[in-house]
Design a protein around this motif. Sequence first.
Motif, short mmCIF file in Angstrom:
data_model
loop_
_atom_site.label_atom_id
_atom_site.label_comp_id
_atom_site.label_asym_id
_atom_site.label_seq_id
_atom_site.Cartn_x
_atom_site.Cartn_y
_atom_site.Cartn_z
N ILE A 1 -4.62 -7.46 12.87
CA ILE A 1 -3.80 -8.62 13.19
C ILE A 1 -4.61 -9.89 12.91
O ILE A 1 -5.76 -9.99 13.32
N ASN A 2 -4.03 -10.85 12.24
CA ASN A 2 -4.71 -12.08 11.88
C ASN A 2 -4.05 -13.29 12.56
O ASN A 2 -2.84 -13.48 12.47
N HIS A 3 -4.88 -14.06 13.28
CA HIS A 3 -4.43 -15.29 13.92
C HIS A 3 -5.00 -16.49 13.16
O HIS A 3 -6.15 -16.45 12.71
N ALA A 4 -4.23 -17.55 13.09
CA ALA A 4 -4.71 -18.82 12.54
C ALA A 4 -4.22 -19.93 13.45
O ALA A 4 -3.06 -19.93 13.87
N THR A 5 -5.11 -20.84 13.81
CA THR A 5 -4.73 -21.96 14.68
C THR A 5 -5.17 -23.27 14.06
O THR A 5 -6.15 -23.34 13.31
N SER B 1 -0.26 -19.36 14.29
CA SER B 1 0.55 -18.36 13.59
C SER B 1 -0.17 -17.02 13.63
O SER B 1 -1.39 -16.94 13.63
N VAL B 2 0.63 -15.95 13.68
CA VAL B 2 0.09 -14.60 13.76
C VAL B 2 0.79 -13.74 12.72
O VAL B 2 2.01 -13.73 12.61
N ASN B 3 -0.02 -12.99 11.97
CA ASN B 3 0.48 -12.04 10.97
C ASN B 3 0.06 -10.64 11.41
O ASN B 3 -1.13 -10.34 11.48
N LEU C 1 4.81 -17.47 15.89
CA LEU C 1 4.50 -18.87 15.62
C LEU C 1 4.64 -19.68 16.90
O LEU C 1 5.56 -19.46 17.69
N SER C 2 3.71 -20.62 17.07
CA SER C 2 3.78 -21.54 18.20
C SER C 2 3.45 -22.94 17.69
O SER C 2 2.48 -23.13 16.95
N LEU C 3 4.26 -23.92 18.11
CA LEU C 3 4.05 -25.33 17.76
C LEU C 3 4.07 -26.15 19.04
O LEU C 3 4.98 -25.98 19.86
#
Length: 335
Positions: free
Chosen positions: A86-90, A111-113, A140-142
Amino acid sequence: MKLKIFALSLILMFTSIGQAEDFSKLAQTGFQFLSVVSDARGAAVAGAMTTLPYGSGSLFFNPAGMALMEEKIDIIASKNSWIAGINHATLSAAINPANNRYGVFGITAQSVNYGDIQGTMVWGNDQGWVETNKFSPSSLSLGVGYAVNLSDRFAIGSQIKYATQQLGGGVVEVHPSRQNEEDSLSVQKFQTEAIAFDFGTLFNTGFKDITFGMSVRNFSNEISYITENFQLPLTFTMGLSMDMMEWVPQMADGHSLMLSVDAVHPRSYPEYLNIGLEYKLLDMLYLRYGYLTDRDERNSTFGFGVSKFGLGVDYAYIPFGVFDDVNMITVRFNY
């Protein structure tokens, strides 16, 4: 008197955590990606960031910390190679338009893939199922946040955020009583979304640079998904931090050793502690260590960072038991 208050606070924090006998699951929550620390600095100190000011990055821990931002602009981007592929990006950014006079404004994105997953459905063959198309779940979170200093020692902050999960599509029965007809099956998209709020406070005692803070994260209404309802991972945190070098002033020149402790009360598990140490040399080199209590597959966390001329790079490494080790990297820019 200040020393007595500090000692009493420590005793209350540790005794309240000690009441949790085991790390058993208490309740069911969704949107668990909101609970994952994806920032390399925060992860390296075990997430004990409630009382550590961190510019725009404070919105992921305690929004009040953003009020202490001295720069005009702060941008932080992180990549987290989490367990199970699982890959997270912030990403976070903040602007201080008038030197803290009107507060600090910030935004966040996460965002999470989850990777590709093979779909299946029940079928009347010997196996009892057949494969369908592969699908790629994502989250996704904004968020938009604001923080302000109410005095030279007390700050508050908050954030409102929109969160959603895309769980792919599935084949569902439209008319269970007409299974032999062509229109008895249909492909349905599965998605759920929520609005959540974060709040936080920060108070510097003025004694040995000891700071207290509290935060409430992921406060939201109950969310409905198809026929089930669930809560977001609501988390209450109380933290304190201090620079250990303040107790040995003769060694404080060019050094700092920040100790931070967070007592965490999540919705789904008993209380636990996050403990972090961050050593800083000449405002340029950072060495970090963290310890997490009452975890199933992880305890210690490690990391380092370098920062100069408004640019910084941080790295975190987390041994994760039966899972693959976790690596995180964060890049920061401010001026």
